[in-house]
Design a protein around this motif. Structure first.
Motif: not given
Ligand code: HEC
Length: 145
Positions: A30-31, A36, A38-39, A78, A80-81, A85, A88, A92, A122, A126, A136
């Motif tokens: 899932d997203l 996770l 990505i971070v 999704h 939440k979006l 994606f 964005s 972004l 960015k 978001c 982050i």
């Molecule tokens: C288009 C919007 C958007 C962008 C841009 C974005 N995120 Fe997210 N992020 C989300 C959403 C929506 C969630 C919650 C997903 C869910 O709950 O299923 C999230 C959740 C997360 C989480 C929490 C995951 C968890 O399970 O705890 C992390 C870590 C994260 N994003 C990292 C990043 C990083 C690093 C970047 C930049 C490189 C980034 N995100 C860019 C929308 C975005």
């Protein structure tokens, strides 16, 4: 210092292994799971920009970008979006990712770090817009937790 490098190498190994598994299987995550991955790339990238390690930083950048592309192709919608994606991502994230890539190609760490900090903003922007309670951190300053 040595311990940090060992730990981050270990993390990178785990990510790499994970990525190979992902590429051979269908990405059923899932997203939030993809975020996770990505971070992990993002945070390690910041650390290796601080170490001025262009090779490792480039490898992490490409890993992060390919995971973002998986998300872009997968999450047309999704819960939440409100927009795909990919939209964005292009708007972004791609500009900063391209800047980091170009700067790393020239071993220009000051500009790579500025672009990394913009990218981090960015990500957070978001999350704030979507009420995602996930901050982050900028790992280029050595004080992130
Ligand atoms: C288009 C919007 C958007 C962008 C841009 C974005 N995120 Fe997210 N992020 C989300 C959403 C929506 C969630 C919650 C997903 C869910 O709950 O299923 C999230 C959740 C997360 C989480 C929490 C995951 C968890 O399970 O705890 C992390 C870590 C994260 N994003 C990292 C990043 C990083 C690093 C970047 C930049 C490189 C980034 N995100 C860019 C929308 C975005």
């Amino acid at each position: 210092m040595k311990r940090i490098i060992t730990i981050s190498s270990l993390i990178v190994f785990v990510i790499f292994f994970n990525r190979c598994m992902n590429e051979s299987a269908i990405n059923n995550k899932d997203l939030d799971d993809n975020m996770l991955d990505i971070v992990m790339y993002h945070d390690n990238l910041g650390t290796h920009l601080r170490y001025k390690d262009a090779d490792y930083a480039s490898w992490l950048l490409e890993g992060m970008d390919s995971t973002l592309k998986v998300v872009a192709s997968k999450f047309d919608e999704h819960r939440k979006l409100e927009v795909p994606f990919e939209q964005s991502y292009n708007k972004l994230l791609v500009p900063s990712i391209d800047k980091i890539r170009v700067a790393l190609g020239k071993n220009d760490f000051p500009n790579a770090i500025v672009a990394y900090q913009t990218l981090t903003k960015k990500c957070n922007g978001c999350h704030i817009d979507h009420n995602i309670d996930k901050e982050i951190f900028d790992w280029t300053d050595g004080n992130a937790h």
